[in-house]
Design a protein around this motif. Structure first.
Motif, PDB file in Angstrom:
ATOM      1  N   ALA A   1      15.245  -8.632  -8.606  1.00 31.46           N
ATOM      2  CA  ALA A   1      15.871  -7.547  -7.309  1.00 31.46           C
ATOM      3  C   ALA A   1      15.378  -7.060  -6.529  1.00 31.46           C
ATOM      4  CB  ALA A   1      16.753  -6.107  -8.036  1.00 31.46           C
ATOM      5  N   ASN A   2      13.925  -6.429  -6.641  1.00 30.37           N
ATOM      6  CA  ASN A   2      13.214  -6.221  -4.935  1.00 30.37           C
ATOM      7  C   ASN A   2      12.206  -7.287  -4.946  1.00 30.37           C
ATOM      8  OD1 ASN A   2      10.382  -5.570  -6.147  1.00 30.37           O
ATOM      9  ND2 ASN A   2      10.847  -3.973  -7.002  1.00 30.37           N
ATOM     10  N   ALA A   3      12.414  -8.414  -5.114  1.00 30.97           N
ATOM     11  CA  ALA A   3      11.221  -9.413  -3.918  1.00 30.97           C
ATOM     12  C   ALA A   3      11.855 -10.133  -3.168  1.00 30.97           C
ATOM     13  CB  ALA A   3      11.303 -10.863  -4.981  1.00 30.97           C
TER      14      ALA A   3
ATOM     15  N   ASP B   1       4.729   0.161   1.422  1.00 32.36           N
ATOM     16  CA  ASP B   1       5.301   0.179   0.020  1.00 32.36           C
ATOM     17  C   ASP B   1       5.506   1.922   0.559  1.00 32.36           C
ATOM     18  OD1 ASP B   1       5.694  -0.746  -2.555  1.00 32.36           O
ATOM     19  OD2 ASP B   1       5.543   1.918  -3.370  1.00 32.36           O
ATOM     20  N   MET B   2       5.957   2.632  -0.661  1.00 36.18           N
ATOM     21  CA  MET B   2       6.592   4.011  -0.385  1.00 36.18           C
ATOM     22  C   MET B   2       5.925   4.745   0.767  1.00 36.18           C
ATOM     23  SD  MET B   2       7.580   5.547  -3.802  1.00 36.18           S
ATOM     24  CE  MET B   2       8.406   7.192  -3.715  1.00 36.18           C
ATOM     25  N   GLY B   3       6.400   4.940   1.283  1.00 32.29           N
ATOM     26  CA  GLY B   3       5.253   6.718   2.423  1.00 32.29           C
ATOM     27  C   GLY B   3       4.569   5.568   3.557  1.00 32.29           C
ATOM     28  N   THR B   4       4.275   4.320   3.551  1.00 32.16           N
ATOM     29  CA  THR B   4       3.661   3.218   4.959  1.00 32.16           C
ATOM     30  C   THR B   4       4.868   2.678   5.559  1.00 32.16           C
ATOM     31  OG1 THR B   4       3.479   1.618   3.299  1.00 32.16           O
ATOM     32  CG2 THR B   4       1.747   3.271   3.439  1.00 32.16           C
TER      33      THR B   4
ATOM     34  N   ILE C   1       0.829  -0.725   0.252  1.00 32.96           N
ATOM     35  CA  ILE C   1       0.009   0.111   0.198  1.00 32.96           C
ATOM     36  C   ILE C   1       1.161   0.609   0.143  1.00 32.96           C
ATOM     37  CG2 ILE C   1      -1.401   0.851   1.489  1.00 32.96           C
ATOM     38  CD1 ILE C   1      -2.274  -1.154   2.278  1.00 32.96           C
ATOM     39  N   ARG C   2       0.335   2.001  -0.988  1.00 37.32           N
ATOM     40  CA  ARG C   2       1.599   3.544  -1.105  1.00 37.32           C
ATOM     41  C   ARG C   2       0.502   4.135  -0.488  1.00 37.32           C
ATOM     42  NH1 ARG C   2       4.720   4.036  -6.663  1.00 37.32           N
ATOM     43  NH2 ARG C   2       5.873   2.145  -6.003  1.00 37.32           N
ATOM     44  N   PHE C   3       1.730   5.542   0.347  1.00 33.41           N
ATOM     45  CA  PHE C   3       0.702   6.609   0.154  1.00 33.41           C
ATOM     46  C   PHE C   3       2.394   7.944  -0.471  1.00 33.41           C
ATOM     47  CE2 PHE C   3      -0.900   5.812   5.030  1.00 33.41           C
ATOM     48  CZ  PHE C   3      -2.013   5.431   4.289  1.00 33.41           C
TER      49      PHE C   3
ATOM     50  N   ILE D   1      23.145   5.510  -5.091  1.00 34.09           N
ATOM     51  CA  ILE D   1      21.256   5.347  -5.149  1.00 34.09           C
ATOM     52  C   ILE D   1      20.532   5.826  -4.820  1.00 34.09           C
ATOM     53  CG2 ILE D   1      20.295   3.410  -2.974  1.00 34.09           C
ATOM     54  CD1 ILE D   1      22.336   2.127  -2.204  1.00 34.09           C
ATOM     55  N   GLN D   2      19.982   5.924  -5.773  1.00 34.60           N
ATOM     56  CA  GLN D   2      18.366   6.764  -6.102  1.00 34.60           C
ATOM     57  C   GLN D   2      17.175   6.195  -4.817  1.00 34.60           C
ATOM     58  OE1 GLN D   2      15.712   6.792  -8.902  1.00 34.60           O
ATOM     59  NE2 GLN D   2      15.796   9.102  -9.187  1.00 34.60           N
ATOM     60  N   GLY D   3      16.949   7.090  -3.344  1.00 33.90           N
ATOM     61  CA  GLY D   3      15.822   7.135  -2.644  1.00 33.90           C
ATOM     62  C   GLY D   3      16.777   6.192  -1.786  1.00 33.90           C
ATOM     63  N   PHE D   4      16.682   7.403  -0.514  1.00 31.95           N
ATOM     64  CA  PHE D   4      17.009   6.683   0.746  1.00 31.95           C
ATOM     65  C   PHE D   4      16.147   6.372   2.142  1.00 31.95           C
ATOM     66  CE2 PHE D   4      20.336   7.546   4.200  1.00 31.95           C
ATOM     67  CZ  PHE D   4      21.300   6.584   4.281  1.00 31.95           C
ATOM     68  N   GLY D   5      15.127   5.303   1.724  1.00 31.00           N
ATOM     69  CA  GLY D   5      14.073   5.224   2.484  1.00 31.00           C
ATOM     70  C   GLY D   5      14.319   3.979   3.137  1.00 31.00           C
ATOM     71  N   ASN D   6      12.977   3.159   3.317  1.00 32.83           N
ATOM     72  CA  ASN D   6      13.418   1.549   3.885  1.00 32.83           C
ATOM     73  C   ASN D   6      14.280   0.305   3.107  1.00 32.83           C
ATOM     74  OD1 ASN D   6      11.942  -1.825   3.336  1.00 32.83           O
ATOM     75  ND2 ASN D   6      12.217  -1.162   5.114  1.00 32.83           N
TER      76      ASN D   6
HETATM   77  P1  NAD Z   1      10.027   4.742   1.598  1.00 35.78           P
HETATM   78  O1  NAD Z   1       9.004   5.990   1.370  1.00 35.78           O
HETATM   79  O2  NAD Z   1      10.711   4.423   2.541  1.00 35.78           O
HETATM   80  O3  NAD Z   1      11.675   5.675   1.091  1.00 35.78           O
HETATM   81  C1  NAD Z   1      11.005   6.627  -0.822  1.00 35.78           C
HETATM   82  C2  NAD Z   1      12.499   7.647  -0.844  1.00 35.78           C
HETATM   83  O4  NAD Z   1      12.521   7.632  -1.785  1.00 35.78           O
HETATM   84  C3  NAD Z   1      13.041   8.292   0.075  1.00 35.78           C
HETATM   85  O5  NAD Z   1      13.759   8.717   0.754  1.00 35.78           O
HETATM   86  C4  NAD Z   1      12.549   9.700  -0.603  1.00 35.78           C
HETATM   87  O6  NAD Z   1      12.884  10.771  -0.485  1.00 35.78           O
HETATM   88  C5  NAD Z   1      12.850   8.974  -1.908  1.00 35.78           C
HETATM   89  N1  NAD Z   1      12.002   9.971  -2.413  1.00 35.78           N
HETATM   90  C6  NAD Z   1      11.017   9.895  -3.395  1.00 35.78           C
HETATM   91  N2  NAD Z   1      10.500  10.820  -4.627  1.00 35.78           N
HETATM   92  C7  NAD Z   1      11.693  10.540  -4.782  1.00 35.78           C
HETATM   93  C8  NAD Z   1      12.510  11.362  -5.835  1.00 35.78           C
HETATM   94  N3  NAD Z   1      11.549  12.255  -6.854  1.00 35.78           N
HETATM   95  N4  NAD Z   1      13.924  11.122  -6.149  1.00 35.78           N
HETATM   96  C9  NAD Z   1      14.344  10.335  -5.778  1.00 35.78           C
HETATM   97  N5  NAD Z   1      14.269  10.364  -4.382  1.00 35.78           N
HETATM   98  C10 NAD Z   1      12.586  10.585  -4.112  1.00 35.78           C
HETATM   99  O7  NAD Z   1      10.239   4.084  -0.061  1.00 35.78           O
HETATM  100  P2  NAD Z   1      10.948   2.559  -0.058  1.00 35.78           P
HETATM  101  O8  NAD Z   1       9.833   1.485   0.692  1.00 35.78           O
HETATM  102  O9  NAD Z   1      11.816   2.749  -0.169  1.00 35.78           O
HETATM  103  O10 NAD Z   1      10.398   1.962  -1.044  1.00 35.78           O
HETATM  104  C11 NAD Z   1      10.414   2.868  -2.553  1.00 35.78           C
HETATM  105  C12 NAD Z   1      10.489   1.517  -3.710  1.00 35.78           C
HETATM  106  O11 NAD Z   1      10.759   0.468  -3.571  1.00 35.78           O
HETATM  107  C13 NAD Z   1       9.295   1.743  -4.222  1.00 35.78           C
HETATM  108  O12 NAD Z   1       9.490   1.905  -5.776  1.00 35.78           O
HETATM  109  C14 NAD Z   1       9.092   0.535  -4.074  1.00 35.78           C
HETATM  110  O13 NAD Z   1       7.769   0.153  -4.598  1.00 35.78           O
HETATM  111  C15 NAD Z   1      10.174  -0.307  -4.278  1.00 35.78           C
HETATM  112  N6  NAD Z   1       9.315  -1.505  -3.144  1.00 35.78           N
HETATM  113  C16 NAD Z   1       9.270  -1.862  -1.685  1.00 35.78           C
HETATM  114  C17 NAD Z   1       8.608  -2.449  -1.461  1.00 35.78           C
HETATM  115  C18 NAD Z   1       9.254  -2.754   0.381  1.00 35.78           C
HETATM  116  O14 NAD Z   1       9.255  -3.423   0.985  1.00 35.78           O
HETATM  117  N7  NAD Z   1       9.313  -1.049   1.149  1.00 35.78           N
HETATM  118  C19 NAD Z   1       9.344  -3.739  -1.504  1.00 35.78           C
HETATM  119  C20 NAD Z   1       9.763  -4.328  -3.236  1.00 35.78           C
HETATM  120  C21 NAD Z   1       9.581  -2.853  -3.898  1.00 35.78           C
END
Ligand code: NAD
Length: 410
Positions: free
Chosen positions: A336-338, A142-145, A69-71, A211-216
């Motif tokens: 890769a993300n499975a 997912d993103m935002g949750t 679920i994405r927020f 690495i682009q994105g520094f979330g989960n």
């Molecule tokens: P998250 O919300 O924890 O982190 C997202 C990161 O991306 C944050 O650092 C945010 O600042 C950054 N971000 C957002 N918009 C951006 C932009 N326009 N440019 C650069 N950075 C940006 O999300 P997450 O859970 O880490 O998920 C990231 C990706 O991985 C998503 O595509 C998600 O679908 C995918 N994914 C997540 C999981 C999971 O278990 N969380 C599993 C499989 C795939």
């Protein structure tokens, strides 16, 4: 091309290889069910605001629907539809007994108070709960949750249907979550990369990585890669890219970001603009944020020769085609993300059995399942002389077709 058309493009490549009939292609090009709900919330200023929520179930041929679920402010039906289809092929490729689904609310969580976020999580989940179930549809973060959002959702469901820990995965461990789930997607990215370099007889530790994105996902991938001795030269978030050609101090950045700051405010002194991360000079690029970031406008600027899709659908079909023809290697998202959905499967089985696994057991089983899926992709890629993405889709789609045939649908 819309997001949903892009995911159909990759599906149709596999459909051609498998010589599927037009009827079967039509069945799988669309989701089984799409639900669009209002999520009305009384905000802290006492005004009622209506958010839009979605849950799309693509295919349940191989088991209960499964997907995050994405927020995020850009969530819409087209995006959720595309992501739901990806989940069908992902669960099939790694051979967990689930179908594919996705959900989301069009909202920017960073603009909400804690209690507004809780209200949105509970109301959204209540409003889609009639199509969910432990044996029917099992959401995840997912993103935002995150773990906390899942805890509120589980509680909202339990209030209506009785205690059901298996209704969501990615919960806090204290509420029936699994050891290793929070780190699993980023850890899985690293397992796949390690395995790929072993397959090439090359040392992953010698590689430089952006690495682009520094979330989960991005943060855990960065952590495990730097622990392996790789040089993580850049990470980015929504605010900026931080770069150090000698390698970043990931632990320090992690501490800063988990304390609520953005990378633009970090103590690193080389701060670049947000999208600079994509075109830096490095061996491996890991997009781990949003979809469509590598596209017709910028694919030529990518310098990394290996791209690992930690995010879902970060490369458009146009860019995928040209990068592949140029000789770049793409480790596709559904492989890769499975790691996340695999440990979600472990969490779900632990919830059903009420029997708990240690972190060592979780990580051992996770590695085994990812190695199996990757080895199958490497074999099919070589046998059929196709890309790794085509190989991954070929395996996933073939498994779904088999289940549909056995059930008598086709
Ligand atoms: P998250 O919300 O924890 O982190 C997202 C990161 O991306 C944050 O650092 C945010 O600042 C950054 N971000 C957002 N918009 C951006 C932009 N326009 N440019 C650069 N950075 C940006 O999300 P997450 O859970 O880490 O998920 C990231 C990706 O991985 C998503 O595509 C998600 O679908 C995918 N994914 C997540 C999981 C999971 O278990 N969380 C599993 C499989 C795939």
């Amino acid at each position: 091309m819309s997001f949903a058309e892009s995911s159909n493009y990759f599906f149709k490549q596999a459909a051609d290889l498998l010589e599927l009939s037009e009827d079967t292609i039509a069945l799988l090009s669309q989701p089984y069910r799409e639900l669009h709900v209002q999520v009305p919330i009384k905000m802290h200023n006492n005004q009622t605001k209506v958010f839009q929520g979605f849950r799309v179930q693509h295919s349940g041929a191989r088991g209960p629907y499964k997907g995050g679920i994405r927020f995020h402010p850009e969530v819409d039906l087209d995006e959720v539809r595309a992501l739901a289809q990806l989940m069908t092929w992902k669960t099939a490729l790694v051979n967990v007994p689930f179908g594919g689904a996705k959900g989301g609310v069009s909202v920017d969580p960073s603009t909400l108070t804690e209690s507004e976020l809780e209200d949105i999580s509970r109301t959204y989940f209540k409003n889609i709960s009639h199509i969910l179930g432990v044996q029917r549809d099992v959401p995840a973060p997912d993103m935002g949750t995150n773990e906390q959002t899942m805890a509120w959702m589980m509680d909202a469901y339990g209030a209506k249907f009785g205690h059901s820990p298996g209704i969501v995965t990615g919960k806090p461990i204290a509420l029936g979550g699994s050891e290793g789930r929070t780190a699993a997607t980023g850890y899985g990215v690293v397992i796949i990369l390690k395995h790929y370099y072993k397959h090439l007889n090359k040392d992953l530790a010698d590689q430089s990585i952006a690495i682009q994105g520094f979330g989960n996902v991005g943060m855990y991938a960065a952590k495990y890669l730097s622990e392996l001795g790789c040089k993580v030269v850049a990470v980015s978030d929504v605010s900026a890219t931080v770069y150090n050609e000698d390698g970043l101090d990931i632990e320090s950045l992690q501490n800063q970001v988990t304390n609520g700051s953005f990378l633009q405010d970090s103590s690193e002194n080389n701060i670049l603009e947000r999208d600079a991360v994509l075109s830096l000079n490095c061996d491996i690029l890991i997009p781990a944020a949003i979809g469509g970031v590598i596209n017709s406008n910028n694919w030529k600027n990518i310098q990394a020769s290996v791209i690992v899709e930690a995010a879902n659908a970060p490369i458009t079909p146009f860019a995928d085609y040209h990068l592949h023809n140029r000789g770049s290697v793409i480790l596709p998202d559904i492989l890769a993300n499975a790691g996340g959905v695999i440990v979600s499967y472990f969490e779900w089985t632990q919830n059903i059995q009420q029997h708990w696994w240690s972190l060592e057991e979780v990580n051992q089983e996770l590695e085994k399942m990812l190695y199996n899926a990757a080895d199958e992709c490497f074999r099919i890629q070589k046998d059929k002389n196709i890309s790794l993405r085509e190989a991954a889709y070929f395996i996933g789609v073939q498994r779904v077709i088999k289940a549909l045939e056995l059930r008598g649908f086709i």
